[in-house]
Scaffold this motif. Structure first.
Motif, PDB file in Angstrom:
ATOM      1  N   SER A  19      34.742  11.905  54.438  1.00 53.24           N
ATOM      2  CA  SER A  19      34.273  13.274  54.625  1.00 53.24           C
ATOM      3  C   SER A  19      32.822  13.255  55.075  1.00 53.24           C
ATOM      4  CB  SER A  19      34.383  14.045  53.310  1.00 53.24           C
ATOM      5  OG  SER A  19      33.811  15.333  53.458  1.00 53.24           O
ATOM      6  N   LYS A  20      32.457  14.244  55.892  1.00 50.20           N
ATOM      7  CA  LYS A  20      31.044  14.405  56.257  1.00 50.20           C
ATOM      8  C   LYS A  20      30.255  14.965  55.079  1.00 50.20           C
ATOM      9  CE  LYS A  20      32.303  15.514  61.007  1.00 50.20           C
ATOM     10  NZ  LYS A  20      32.368  16.592  61.997  1.00 50.20           N
ATOM     11  N   ASN A  21      30.954  15.658  54.183  1.00 49.06           N
ATOM     12  CA  ASN A  21      30.312  16.262  53.013  1.00 49.06           C
ATOM     13  C   ASN A  21      30.504  15.378  51.786  1.00 49.06           C
ATOM     14  OD1 ASN A  21      29.708  18.686  54.499  1.00 49.06           O
ATOM     15  ND2 ASN A  21      31.879  19.188  54.313  1.00 49.06           N
ATOM     16  N   LYS A  22      29.489  15.334  50.943  1.00 42.61           N
ATOM     17  CA  LYS A  22      29.587  14.510  49.733  1.00 42.61           C
ATOM     18  C   LYS A  22      30.675  15.046  48.810  1.00 42.61           C
ATOM     19  CE  LYS A  22      26.894  12.528  45.984  1.00 42.61           C
ATOM     20  NZ  LYS A  22      25.575  12.372  45.370  1.00 42.61           N
ATOM     21  N   LYS A  58      29.558   8.887  57.191  1.00 40.69           N
ATOM     22  CA  LYS A  58      30.491   9.630  56.340  1.00 40.69           C
ATOM     23  C   LYS A  58      30.521   9.026  54.940  1.00 40.69           C
ATOM     24  CE  LYS A  58      33.789  11.384  59.772  1.00 40.69           C
ATOM     25  NZ  LYS A  58      35.205  11.459  60.124  1.00 40.69           N
TER      26      LYS A  58
END
Length: 198
Positions: A102-105, A34
């Motif tokens: 977060s898994k997303n940047k 993450k």
């Protein structure tokens, strides 16, 4: 009236970043990779702390559906007291802190002035050395309930980071400047260029 999503989202005041991994995802103790950072909030920033506590409460209300209709007595909350939990760490003195991931940047930017419409304009930051543990930023985070392996609580999701000021780097790593500021390199780099080009 704000919608549910809005009530769990917070834009912080000026906070300090620590344990910052926002350009490349990291796995902590073998967990899923993450993007993450610790966020240090000055205890004097009553407005940001008020908004965070209200968002945590709103997320807890949302969590009732997955917790059997009520808020658990031992609910894990993300906001912690730096003076109590990190008494030996100067950076945490006088601060609350939380970890957001977060898994997303996340979006990473800096303000570059105002446009004709009066709104702030931003420039994306792509240099990973520009946002680091110890710098100051405003951060967009959202709070959400979780129920994992019997652990029930509220987690902080990392949305966007806007750097607002440099600060002394944290996490023990010295900068090149501070390590070598007093060294004399005149003899080393004088003379034959090939010495340091090869």
């Amino acid at each position: 009236m704000a919608n549910d999503n809005q009530s769990t989202k917070v834009i912080t005041g000026k906070v300090r970043l620590s344990y910052t991994n926002i350009f490349e995802p990291q796995s902590i103790n073998g967990s899923e990779e993450k993007y993450s950072t610790a966020i240090l909030i000055p205890k004097s920033d009553k407005e940001t702390l008020r908004k965070i506590k209200a968002a945590i409460d709103a997320a807890a209300e949302q969590g009732k559906a997955q917790w059997g209709g009520k808020i658990p007595a031992n609910l894990k909350k993300p906001l912690r007291d730096g003076d109590e939990e990190r008494p030996d760490d100067e950076a945490y003195a006088g601060h609350y802190f939380l970890n957001a991931s977060s898994k997303n940047k996340p979006g990473i930017a800096k303000p570059i002035g105002r446009g004709a419409d009066g709104k702030t304009k931003f420039e994306e930051i792509t240099d990973s050395t520009e946002v680091y543990s110890g710098c100051y930023a405003k951060v967009s985070i959202n709070f959400y309930p979780f129920n994992t392996n019997g652990n029930r609580g509220i987690a902080a999701g990392l949305n966007n980071v806007v750097k607002v000021q440099d600060g002394e780097a944290l996490a023990g790593r010295a900068s090149v400047q501070s390590d070598f500021a007093d060294e004399d390199f005149d003899d080393d780099i004088g003379g034959d260029d090939e010495d340091y080009l090869n």
